[in-house]
Design a protein around this motif. Sequence first.
Motif, mmCIF file in Angstrom:
data_model
loop_
_atom_site.group_PDB
_atom_site.id
_atom_site.type_symbol
_atom_site.label_atom_id
_atom_site.label_comp_id
_atom_site.label_asym_id
_atom_site.label_seq_id
_atom_site.Cartn_x
_atom_site.Cartn_y
_atom_site.Cartn_z
ATOM 1 N N ALA A 7 0.824 -1.210 0.000
ATOM 2 C CA ALA A 7 0.000 0.000 0.000
ATOM 3 C C ALA A 7 0.858 1.259 0.000
ATOM 4 C CB ALA A 7 -0.918 0.016 1.214
ATOM 5 N N THR A 18 -3.250 2.912 -4.605
ATOM 6 C CA THR A 18 -3.391 1.569 -4.033
ATOM 7 C C THR A 18 -4.667 0.902 -4.520
ATOM 8 O OG1 THR A 18 -2.169 2.266 -2.067
ATOM 9 C CG2 THR A 18 -3.512 0.280 -1.865
ATOM 10 N N LEU A 19 -5.729 1.675 -4.686
ATOM 11 C CA LEU A 19 -7.005 1.117 -5.126
ATOM 12 C C LEU A 19 -6.910 0.584 -6.552
ATOM 13 C CD1 LEU A 19 -9.417 3.864 -3.726
ATOM 14 C CD2 LEU A 19 -8.643 1.760 -2.609
ATOM 15 N N VAL A 22 -4.897 -2.695 -6.360
ATOM 16 C CA VAL A 22 -5.738 -3.793 -5.885
ATOM 17 C C VAL A 22 -6.629 -4.304 -7.023
ATOM 18 C CG1 VAL A 22 -7.622 -4.424 -4.318
ATOM 19 C CG2 VAL A 22 -5.689 -3.092 -3.463
ATOM 20 N N ALA A 52 -7.301 0.482 4.854
ATOM 21 C CA ALA A 52 -6.990 -0.605 3.922
ATOM 22 C C ALA A 52 -7.935 -1.786 4.112
ATOM 23 C CB ALA A 52 -5.540 -1.047 4.105
ATOM 24 N N GLN A 54 -10.942 -1.686 4.692
ATOM 25 C CA GLN A 54 -12.236 -1.376 4.084
ATOM 26 C C GLN A 54 -12.243 -1.528 2.564
ATOM 27 O OE1 GLN A 54 -15.117 -0.540 5.836
ATOM 28 N NE2 GLN A 54 -13.854 -1.185 7.559
ATOM 29 N N ILE A 55 -11.074 -1.731 1.957
ATOM 30 C CA ILE A 55 -10.980 -1.810 0.501
ATOM 31 C C ILE A 55 -11.659 -3.079 0.008
ATOM 32 C CG2 ILE A 55 -9.406 -1.965 -1.465
ATOM 33 C CD1 ILE A 55 -7.353 -0.420 0.171
ATOM 34 N N ALA A 161 -13.248 1.992 -2.194
ATOM 35 C CA ALA A 161 -12.449 2.214 -0.988
ATOM 36 C C ALA A 161 -13.169 1.753 0.259
ATOM 37 C CB ALA A 161 -12.091 3.690 -0.869
ATOM 38 N N GLU A 162 -14.449 1.478 0.154
ATOM 39 C CA GLU A 162 -15.243 1.043 1.299
ATOM 40 C C GLU A 162 -16.056 -0.183 0.914
ATOM 41 O OE1 GLU A 162 -17.573 4.343 2.498
ATOM 42 O OE2 GLU A 162 -15.883 5.474 3.324
#
Length: 316
Positions: A7, A18-19, A22, A52, A54-55, A161-162
């Motif tokens: 991350a 980072t998103l 992923v 992180a 919550q991703i 992100a959530e």
Amino acid sequence: MTILVIAEHDNVSIKAATLNTVAAAAMVATVLDDEIHVLVAGHEAQNAADAAAQIAGVSKVLLADAPQLEFGLAENVEATVLAIAKNYSHILVPTTAAGKNVAPRIAARLDVAQISDITSVDSADTFERPIYAGNAIATVQSSDRIKVVTVRTTAFDAVAAEGGSASIEKIDAAADSGLSQFVSRKVTKLNRPELTSAPIIVSGGRGLGSGENYTRLLEPLADKLNAALGASRAAVDAGYVPNDYQVGQTGKIVAPQLYIAVGISGAIQHLAGMKDSKVIVAINKDEEAPIFSVADYGLVGDLFTIVPELVSALDA
């Protein structure tokens, strides 16, 4: 084997790159039917680890928390990653300044070939990446047991992100390598969106003629659109704006929803950095300018007339 994403964060929150990384990891995970773990290496970084977790798509967050990891020094992050690397088939990092700093070190220590700047996942061991400033796409297959991959973030839509509910596991950080130390950081503070994550970018080139014209013409347009400001290398080299603004192969790679290129001819190096934008609008007096080859909409004419007219139209 599981997939690890390193991350990028500020010890409080997770950065957008980072998103996207992923998202690339999720494509590999789908092929292998594997899990995705995220490593948060920092200091007093519990909030970043919570974010992180919550991703979407992440099953576990590994938190390495120690003073020597506070500033993300590559030597210390590398050593922490190496301690757990054997548990993973893939290690992914974003193709950012931080990612490009740490990934080659990890690959070298693992004695594997780094797979750089991927834009597509064909299979668990095969990836696509641009070469020759994006004029050709190379398909790269790796037989290495652990694949170290950097991800061009603009090529992958960010995951949410959530919505995730990953567990958080604390791991030991490697001792301070003593090879480097953090001295200082100078941060440019902007009153507008950050260039690499902005949904709209207004970018200027050498055709503007001067830094004064850049400011006078482009800032009002960017203000109306709540856009970030960018520039070609020619404009940066001419001193119109700082190099933080540069978009292109040797600058920042962007892919906003809307990219407005003003007075930019469209050199190959610039096109490599913005041609993945969803909608491209080009304004240039030269109807043969290369920028028009990638533009969705082109306005041929005097930018000193067209740009103020656009601003006036937005006022209406």
